[in-house]
Design a protein around this motif. Structure first.
Motif, PDB file in Angstrom:
ATOM      1  N   GLN A   2       0.821  -1.208   0.000  1.00  0.00           N
ATOM      2  CA  GLN A   2       0.000   0.000   0.000  1.00  0.00           C
ATOM      3  C   GLN A   2       0.858   1.262   0.000  1.00  0.00           C
ATOM      4  OE1 GLN A   2      -3.459   0.181  -0.025  1.00  0.00           O
ATOM      5  NE2 GLN A   2      -3.376   2.399  -0.045  1.00  0.00           N
ATOM      6  N   ASP A   6       0.866   4.207  -2.801  1.00  0.00           N
ATOM      7  CA  ASP A   6       0.574   5.575  -2.393  1.00  0.00           C
ATOM      8  C   ASP A   6       1.689   6.529  -2.796  1.00  0.00           C
ATOM      9  OD1 ASP A   6      -1.806   4.749  -1.289  1.00  0.00           O
ATOM     10  OD2 ASP A   6      -1.092   4.775   0.774  1.00  0.00           O
ATOM     11  N   THR A  33      -1.403   8.847 -11.357  1.00  0.00           N
ATOM     12  CA  THR A  33      -2.465   8.655 -10.366  1.00  0.00           C
ATOM     13  C   THR A  33      -3.701   8.039 -11.015  1.00  0.00           C
ATOM     14  OG1 THR A  33      -1.672  10.514  -9.043  1.00  0.00           O
ATOM     15  CG2 THR A  33      -3.943   9.801  -8.663  1.00  0.00           C
ATOM     16  N   LEU A  51      -7.742   7.335  -2.252  1.00  0.00           N
ATOM     17  CA  LEU A  51      -7.127   7.321  -3.577  1.00  0.00           C
ATOM     18  C   LEU A  51      -8.039   8.018  -4.583  1.00  0.00           C
ATOM     19  CD1 LEU A  51      -4.828   6.525  -5.441  1.00  0.00           C
ATOM     20  CD2 LEU A  51      -5.903   4.266  -5.689  1.00  0.00           C
ATOM     21  N   ASN A  54      -7.738  11.684  -3.888  1.00  0.00           N
ATOM     22  CA  ASN A  54      -6.451  12.133  -4.397  1.00  0.00           C
ATOM     23  C   ASN A  54      -6.498  12.278  -5.917  1.00  0.00           C
ATOM     24  OD1 ASN A  54      -3.714  12.883  -4.129  1.00  0.00           O
ATOM     25  ND2 ASN A  54      -3.078  10.819  -4.668  1.00  0.00           N
TER      26      ASN A  54
END
Length: 181
Positions: A2, A6, A33, A51, A54
């Protein structure tokens, strides 16, 4: 795993910045992303909320950065993410009576309810502080200093904050093979 996913867009942003500048790095961060979101969605059939947030923030602020050719907007991105996280923790706890920190860590540790509340408040304060610190570095130091801070400084502070919590709460950790008391 993870942590790697990230950090991947941040690492790619850093590499692109060093090779081609802030605007190329912004495009790389946006694309990486969105690709990461797509890959995770294809593998798991769902995307973590942070996520997705983001992805939305990088798309909006990165898009404005590229459209206006103004780095200010991408420099606000970490602060926006930190403050959205702080608001999520605050509202979930006090508006919906749910402690998100407890929901994330509840299977790993069993501190008393008051400790969960303190931990939640510490995270809120930390995220607000990180947002302020990001803005300070972004607008009081060089662009290069900000990019280095974004990868090395902010990431290091986050790890240090988590490590301090692990040591402070070690008495409450649940053994992997034992059910919680």
């Amino acid at each position: 795993m993870q942590i790697i996913t990230d950090l991947l867009p941040v690492i790619l942003f850093f590499i692109a910045y060093k090779k081609a500048g802030i605007f190329a790095a912004t495009a790389v961060a946006m694309i990486s992303t969105l690709l990461l979101i797509g890959v995770i969605w294809l593998k798991r059939g769902k995307i973590d909320k942070m996520l997705a947030i983001n992805g939305a923030v990088i798309t909006v602020l990165g898009g404005i950065t590229l459209l206006l050719h103004d780095k200010t907007y991408i420099m606000w991105k970490p602060t926006a993410i930190y403050w959205i996280g702080a608001l999520a923790l605050l509202f979930s706890r006090y508006a919906f009576k749910r402690n998100l920190i407890e929901r994330m860590l509840g299977k790993m540790m069993t501190p008393p309810a008051a400790t969960w509340d303190k931990l939640n408040l510490y995270w809120i304060a930390f995220l607000i502080g990180m947002g302020i610190l990001n803005l300070y570095v972004a607008f009081h130091y060089s662009e290069d200093d900000w990019v280095n801070f974004k990868l090395f400084g902010a990431t290091s502070l986050m790890f240090i904050f988590m490590i301090v919590q692990v040591f402070a709460l070690r008495a409450h950790w649940v053994e992997q093979n034992q059910p919680p008391a």
